[in-house]
Scaffold this active site. Structure first.
Site, mmCIF file in Angstrom:
data_model
loop_
_atom_site.group_PDB
_atom_site.id
_atom_site.type_symbol
_atom_site.label_atom_id
_atom_site.label_comp_id
_atom_site.label_asym_id
_atom_site.label_seq_id
_atom_site.Cartn_x
_atom_site.Cartn_y
_atom_site.Cartn_z
ATOM 1 N N TYR A 138 0.700 -1.472 -0.016
ATOM 2 C CA TYR A 138 0.074 -0.206 -0.218
ATOM 3 C C TYR A 138 0.970 1.195 0.128
ATOM 4 O O TYR A 138 0.408 2.528 -0.154
ATOM 5 C CB TYR A 138 -1.232 -0.393 1.076
ATOM 6 N N LYS A 190 4.281 -14.845 4.112
ATOM 7 C CA LYS A 190 4.807 -16.108 3.640
ATOM 8 C C LYS A 190 6.323 -16.505 3.322
ATOM 9 O O LYS A 190 6.174 -15.693 2.205
ATOM 10 C CB LYS A 190 3.731 -15.712 2.059
ATOM 11 N N ASP A 223 -1.897 -18.690 2.880
ATOM 12 C CA ASP A 223 -2.894 -19.126 2.108
ATOM 13 C C ASP A 223 -3.160 -20.272 3.216
ATOM 14 O O ASP A 223 -4.413 -21.058 2.893
ATOM 15 C CB ASP A 223 -2.050 -20.099 0.892
ATOM 16 N N ASP A 247 -5.718 -7.205 4.774
ATOM 17 C CA ASP A 247 -6.961 -6.399 3.629
ATOM 18 C C ASP A 247 -8.068 -7.079 3.310
ATOM 19 O O ASP A 247 -9.112 -8.061 3.603
ATOM 20 C CB ASP A 247 -6.203 -5.866 2.070
ATOM 21 N N ASP A 251 -11.297 -9.802 5.124
ATOM 22 C CA ASP A 251 -13.100 -9.901 4.038
ATOM 23 C C ASP A 251 -13.373 -10.933 4.472
ATOM 24 O O ASP A 251 -15.065 -10.876 4.816
ATOM 25 C CB ASP A 251 -12.684 -8.805 2.847
HETATM 26 C C1 IPM Z 1 -10.493 -1.632 3.552
HETATM 27 C C2 IPM Z 1 -11.133 -1.784 1.574
HETATM 28 C C3 IPM Z 1 -9.701 -0.796 1.181
HETATM 29 C C4 IPM Z 1 -7.836 -0.624 1.351
HETATM 30 C C5 IPM Z 1 -9.657 0.458 -0.415
HETATM 31 C C6 IPM Z 1 -11.075 0.416 0.040
HETATM 32 C C7 IPM Z 1 -8.021 1.020 -0.466
HETATM 33 O O1 IPM Z 1 -10.568 -2.896 0.879
HETATM 34 O O2 IPM Z 1 -10.470 -0.380 4.429
HETATM 35 O O3 IPM Z 1 -10.247 -3.066 3.457
HETATM 36 O O4 IPM Z 1 -7.690 -2.015 0.322
HETATM 37 O O5 IPM Z 1 -7.155 -0.635 2.997
HETATM 38 MN MN MN Z 2 -10.524 -4.430 1.835
#
Ligand code: IPM
Ligand code: MN
Length: 352
Positions: A138, A190, A223, A247, A251
Site C-alpha cells: 500500500y 508467506k 494461504d 486486507d 474480508d
Molecule cells: C479496506 C478497503 C480499502 C483497503 C480500500 C477501499 C482502499 O478494502 O478498508 O479494507 O484496501 O484497505
Molecule cells: Mn479491504
C-alpha cells in the site's frame, strides 16, 4: 464530570451518512448515560465534494480532523469517480497522514447471526486481526515503464521497515495480553516465498515475543490461514499480518462473522488521531433506501469508545447490539433485516 471529546464525523458517500447517523444516535445515548460528552463536527469529504471542487481532500478538512480526538467514518466510494481516486486520495491518505499504523478488525460471530460455516458457532469464531496499515504494497512504491506498449513493465513493491513492522507486532502482543482470552498470537505471512519481507516480519515477531512470555506464538502462511479460518476458526485468538494480507483475510473474516452488515474496523494511531469505519463500502445503489445494516457502523462507534478509554460505555453498545441480534433482527444482510436502517438504530437504543 466526564470528559469532553471532539469527534469528527465523515459520512462520506452513498449509504455512509445513513449508517453513521445511527452510530451517532447510539453514541449520544451511551455517552449521556456514562456522563461524558461527544462534540461532533461534520466534514464534507467524499465523491460529491471531489466532483464539485476537484480537490479530493481539502487541506482545511485535514486540519479539522487533525484537531479531533477521533474520526468516525461512513464509507468512501462514488459511482461517478474512477476507482482508486477516492480510495487513495481520501481513505489511504488519511490512514497515512495520521500514521494510523494499526487496522484493527475483530472477527466475532454473535449469537443469532448466520455464518456460512457449517457446524461452527459463536464459541468458535471470535478472533481479532491486527493489520499493518501504513506500509507493504500500500506504500505506493513502484512504477510503470513503457506504458501502453507491448513491452510494458509494472512494478509494485512491498515496503517493510523495521520500525513499522516492530510497532505493529508490539501492538498485537499488547492487544493479545489485554484481550486476555487464549493469549495466542499468530503471525500470518508467506515466509516460503516472500523471503525478504517476511524474513523481517518473522525475525521481529520472535524478537518481540521474548518480551511476552505469557503469550503463545504461532506462525502460518497466508494461504493456510484462509483455509483454517474456514475449517478451524477456533484456532485463532489474535492474528498479526501485513497490509495486503490483512486486507484480504479480513474480508474472509467479515463473511464468517455474518457479513458486511456487522463487520467493524478501526484505524489506530495509539499516540494520535484514530479513525473508525465499518468495513463495508458505500453501496451506491442502496443510497437513501434505508436497507443497509447500521450495526457495523454502530460497532465502529464501540471500537472508538474503547480506543478513547471509555470501555464501559463501549461494552454497553456491544451488549445492546447482541440483544438486537438475538431478539430482533432476522438477518444482518442489507434488505433482509426485517426493519429499516433507522429502526435497527432505534432497537439498539432501546437496550441502552
Ligand atoms: C479496506 C478497503 C480499502 C483497503 C480500500 C477501499 C482502499 O478494502 O478498508 O479494507 O484496501 O484497505
Ligand atoms: Mn479491504
Amino acid at each position: 464530570m466526564g470528559k469532553d471529546y471532539k469527534i469528527a464525523v465523515v459520512g462520506g458517500d452513498g449509504t455512509g451518512p445513513e449508517v453513521v447517523a445511527e452510530a451517532v444516535k447510539v453514541l449520544d445515548k451511551v455517552s449521556e448515560k456514562a456522563g461524558f460528552k461527544l462534540n461532533y463536527t461534520h466534514y464534507d469529504i467524499g465523491g460529491d465534494q471531489y466532483l464539485a471542487s476537484g480537490d479530493v481532500l481539502p487541506e482545511t478538512s485535514v486540519k479539522g480532523l487533525e484537531k479531533s480526538d477521533a474520526v468516525l467514518l461512513g464509507a468512501i466510494g462514488h459511482p461517478d469517480v474512477k476507482p482508486g481516486i477516492l480510495e487513495k486520495g481520501i481513505l489511504l491518505n488519511l490512514r497515512f497522514r495520521f500514521d494510523q499504523y494499526i487496522n484493527l478488525r475483530p472477527v466475532k460471530l454473535y449469537e443469532g447471526v448466520y455464518t456460512p460455516i457449517k457446524d461452527k458457532g459463536p464459541e468458535d469464531i471470535d478472533f481479532v486481526v491486527v493489520r499493518e496499515n501504513t506500509e507493504g504494497l500500500y506504500a505506493g512504491a513502484g512504477g510503470t515503464l513503457k506504458k501502453g506498449t507491448s513491452d510494458e513493465v509494472a512494478i509494485q513493491e512491498s515496503i517493510n521497515t523495521k520500525k513499522g513492522v516492530e510497532r505493529c507486532i508490539r501492538y498485537a502482543f499488547e492487544y493479545c495480553r489485554k484481550r486476555d482470552k487464549a493469549k495466542k498470537l499468530t503471525l500470518c505471512g508467506k515466509t516460503n516465498v516472500l523471503t525478504f519481507a517476511f524474513d523481517l516480519w518473522e525475525r521481529t515477531f520472535y524478537e518481540v515475543a521474548e518480551e511476552y512470555p505469557d503469550i503463545e506464538t504461532d506462525y502460518a502462511h497466508v494461504d493456510a490461514i484462509c483455509m483454517w479460518m474456514v475449517k478451524n476458526p477456533e484456532w485463532f485468538d489474535v492474528i498479526v499480518t501485513d497490509n495486503m494480507f490483512g486486507d484480504i483475510i479480513t474480508d474472509l473474516g467479515a463473511m464468517i462473522q455474518g457479513g458486511m452488515g456487522i463487520a467493524a474496523g478501526a484505524n489506530i494511531n495509539p499516540e494520535g488521531v484514530s479513525m473508525f469505519e465499518p468495513i463495508g463500502g458505500s453501496a451506491p445503489k442502496y443510497t437513501g433506501k434505508g436497507v443497509i445494516n447500521p450495526l457495523a457502523a454502530i460497532m465502529s462507534g464501540q471500537l472508538m469508545l474503547e480506543t478513547l478509554g471509555e470501555n464501559e460505555a463501549g461494552k454497553s453498545i456491544e451488549d445492546a447490539v447482541m440483544k438486537v441480534l438475538t431478539n430482533d433482527v432476522k438477518d444482518v444482510a442489507a434488505g433482509k433485516m426485517g426493519c429499516s436502517t433507522s429502526e435497527v438504530g432505534d432497537l439498539v437504543l432501546g437496550y441502552i
